[in-house]
Structures are given as structure tokens and as C-alpha cells.
Write a protein that holds these residues in place. Sequence first.
Motif, PDB file in Angstrom:
ATOM      1  N   HIS A 184       0.849  -1.182   0.000  1.00 59.25           N
ATOM      2  CA  HIS A 184       0.000   0.000   0.000  1.00 59.25           C
ATOM      3  C   HIS A 184       0.893   1.244   0.000  1.00 59.25           C
ATOM      4  O   HIS A 184       2.122   1.136  -0.086  1.00 59.25           O
ATOM      5  N   ARG A 185       0.292   2.416   0.079  1.00 58.90           N
ATOM      6  CA  ARG A 185       1.081   3.650   0.030  1.00 58.90           C
ATOM      7  C   ARG A 185       2.137   3.660   1.143  1.00 58.90           C
ATOM      8  O   ARG A 185       1.865   3.300   2.288  1.00 58.90           O
ATOM      9  N   CYS A 211       1.936   7.877  -4.682  1.00 60.34           N
ATOM     10  CA  CYS A 211       0.825   8.281  -5.545  1.00 60.34           C
ATOM     11  C   CYS A 211       1.343   8.741  -6.906  1.00 60.34           C
ATOM     12  O   CYS A 211       2.338   9.459  -7.001  1.00 60.34           O
ATOM     13  N   THR A 218      -3.795   4.852   1.144  1.00 60.08           N
ATOM     14  CA  THR A 218      -3.912   4.593  -0.290  1.00 60.08           C
ATOM     15  C   THR A 218      -3.892   5.914  -1.037  1.00 60.08           C
ATOM     16  O   THR A 218      -3.582   6.971  -0.467  1.00 60.08           O
ATOM     17  N   CYS A 219      -4.232   5.892  -2.337  1.00 61.24           N
ATOM     18  CA  CYS A 219      -4.264   7.100  -3.162  1.00 61.24           C
ATOM     19  C   CYS A 219      -5.581   7.158  -3.919  1.00 61.24           C
ATOM     20  O   CYS A 219      -6.147   6.131  -4.286  1.00 61.24           O
ATOM     21  N   CYS A 223       1.698  -2.328  -5.909  1.00 62.75           N
ATOM     22  CA  CYS A 223       1.072  -1.159  -5.285  1.00 62.75           C
ATOM     23  C   CYS A 223      -0.414  -1.100  -5.630  1.00 62.75           C
ATOM     24  O   CYS A 223      -0.841  -0.302  -6.478  1.00 62.75           O
ATOM     25  N   GLU A 224      -1.190  -1.993  -5.028  1.00 61.11           N
ATOM     26  CA  GLU A 224      -2.637  -2.081  -5.247  1.00 61.11           C
ATOM     27  C   GLU A 224      -2.975  -2.147  -6.733  1.00 61.11           C
ATOM     28  O   GLU A 224      -3.960  -1.568  -7.192  1.00 61.11           O
TER      29      GLU A 224
END
Length: 421
Positions: free
Chosen positions: A291-292, A317, A331-332, A302-303
Motif C-alpha cells: 500500500h502507500r 501516488c 492509499t491514493c 502497489c494495489e
Amino acid sequence: MCYRDTLILVISLVCFFTLPETAYGAFDVPCTQKLVGSKCLFDEECYGVNTVCRDGRCTCPTNFEEFDVNERITVCRLAPSNIGDSCQRDCKPPLLCRDGKCECWGGSVINGKCTVPCPIGQQLYGVECTRVAHWGQPCDKDGHCVDPFTSCTAGTCQCSAGTARDVMRNKCFAVCPDGMHPHQSCRRLFLNDIDMLDNAATTDSCPIGFRCVTYGSPYIGHCCRLRCPYGEPDLSQSCDNGAPEDQKCRPLTHFCFTISEPGWKTSLCCPKPCRDPTPLYINGQCLSIAHRDDPCQTDEQCEGGVSMSCTLGTCECRPGFHSTNDDRFPTCEKTCGIDEIAVVDRCLGKINLGERCVSKKQCPNFADCRFGICQCQCGYVQSDSLLGARCTNPDDPFSFNRILTGVEQLFGSKSRNTGGT
């Protein structure tokens, strides 16, 4: 609509000749399905027993009659089949309904039965004689081709798409996408209930391990074997959320491989190529989900790499996205304007009832994005106000939306009256 209401409806339709007039007041229709006479695209949209979608309208199949129970309710009942029977619109072919009675029109009465002779090479379909063509014979339309799995292609009856010719048996047969013979015929269950789609392991009539592959009709086809991306499926384990815990697909070693389309899905319990804590299989490696601000090796960690990228070994992001927290982990999210909604990697505008939508988040309060259109949720009705159409609950007199609509109408009428003096 809950299953209790559906059962009540089915019973009422089966027994409508014996029920009193007041019983029809309980007739209820889910907001995602349509009554006889409504516009439609598919059979499964049409509500009630024995209804079909023909020429863009919900109606009854051959040998059934549209029967008016009262001014509001029309159902499909078996069409009267004897000469002289009472009818409203249709009789069983070749009889025709004229002045409320079934008549043998254009035929001959032989032993009390209406007989319409057809020329050689033609066959009676409904009340018309039409050409009959077998495989390899000339045709003008699909209806001329009477053999199973045949259609009119380039003026000749040929095997339909998704089928092959068995030269030894001299007939066409269905073929699965992988070239194998199908298991059995099947039907997709067109379900608009989101909870049902989320919780059911399958929404077709195939056994576990098979999916309903359709040919021609979007909901009728044959069961073809499902194959896992890796390894063999565990058919003893279920992807149905309602299954007992000891029978559910084991998350440590397996995952639910799901194939879905609008209103339909089927799932299979498949083995994972990788397991926690490194469940992602990327370029032949087992990697962790990041995750972020988590360490990473590739963007996909990254997701999925949609809103983030792996920069200098850390998930960050992407340009046009901003940091946020979805109550689960950092998250973004897409950066959008004040009148826009972030949906994955796009900014979409807020829209009104009746307009085209992509996500429920675009629609007003108490509305869903159904069939690509913002529509009021089941149980809510659309009402107009000075600020436009909104959804209100007719059974809740203290609904905020109803109060707001009333206030707008009150002050609107006052301002109009003031302006007119």
C-alpha cells in the motif's frame, strides 16, 4: 424483492382464477423487472410466469394468451385451444380469436379440429405456413432452418457460431471454447439483486466446475468445464458465502476464480500459485501486496499499479492522485473537482436521475446506477422539486427528502404568488 414476496406472487398467478378481486391488490413488481406490455431487451427482464421479450416488448410465448386479470394486471395463461372457447386476444394456433371466441379461420374443421394444410416444403408456424430448410439447403432467414444449432448464413442453412458439424451423425452440435463437448444444456439466471450476485457461487444452472456458455440467446447455452489459471480446481470447496465454514474455499491455499458479466457470474475454487504473506504472482515471483509508503519491487504490487507506482522502492501516488485513507490502509485517490466523483482512475461528474452513469457515486441520494441509468432504489419513488428530481420513501412521512421537497414547493409557490402581485 424478497423470496417470500416472489413465492406469494407465483402462487397468486397460478391460482388467479379462484382468488377474489381484492387479492390482486398484493401484486408487487420489483423495480428492476417489467410487466407484460413494458419495453424490454431480454426475456429475464419480463416479470411473471411464462413471459418472454419479443420485438422489444414483454409478452407471452406461442400457445399462451395475454389475459387481463383486471385493469392493472395482465398475465400469461395457456391460450384456449378449442373452437368456440372464450378468449381475450389469442387462441392456440391455428385458431384465431375473433369477437371473444376461438374460430378456425382459413382452415378446415376435421373431426372437430382446425386443420390448415401447408404446401410441400412448408410448415405451420403459428398461423402461417413458412418454408422449411435443413442443413445445406437455401434459406432467407434463420426461422427457415429447422435443424438444431443451424442458422441462415449467406442464404444457406449452416451450423451456428459456437457449433460444429458431425459428418458421421449428419447434424450440428455445440462445442465449448476449448474444443470439448459440452456437459449439458443450461440457462443463465438473470439476477439484478446485488446481494445475490455478491453471495452466490454461481448464477446459472450448471453444476460446480462448469459455466454456462451461450450461443445466440444471451441466456441459453451449454455447460462447459471451467479451468483454473493454475492447477486443478477443488470441487469439494464452495465459493458461496452461505456455505458452511468447513466447506468454503480455503483462503490460505486457494482463491475463488470468478467469471462475471452484467447480472451473471460463476466461481471456482482454484489453487494459489503463491501464498501469504507473498500472495502476488508477478513475472514468475511471489511478491507481497503493498500500500502507500510500503516497500515494493514493481508497480503491480502497489494495489495493482492504477493509482500508485513503485518509485525508488516505495509505493507513491501517481501524478493526478492524492494521499487518502479508506479506513483500512493508506492509499491514493484520483484528484477531482468539487462537482466530480473519483471512480478508479477517472473523474466523473455528478448527474441527475434518468441520466447515464458509470458508478452509483454519481447518482443522487437513495438512487443506484442500474443498467447504466441513475434510478431510484427499490422502495423509493421519484418526485420533482425546485432543485430537480430526487428519490423519496413514500412510506416514510418524515423523510428528509420529502420534507425538503415540500419546503421548496411551499416557498416556490409563495415566491411565484408574490411575483405575480
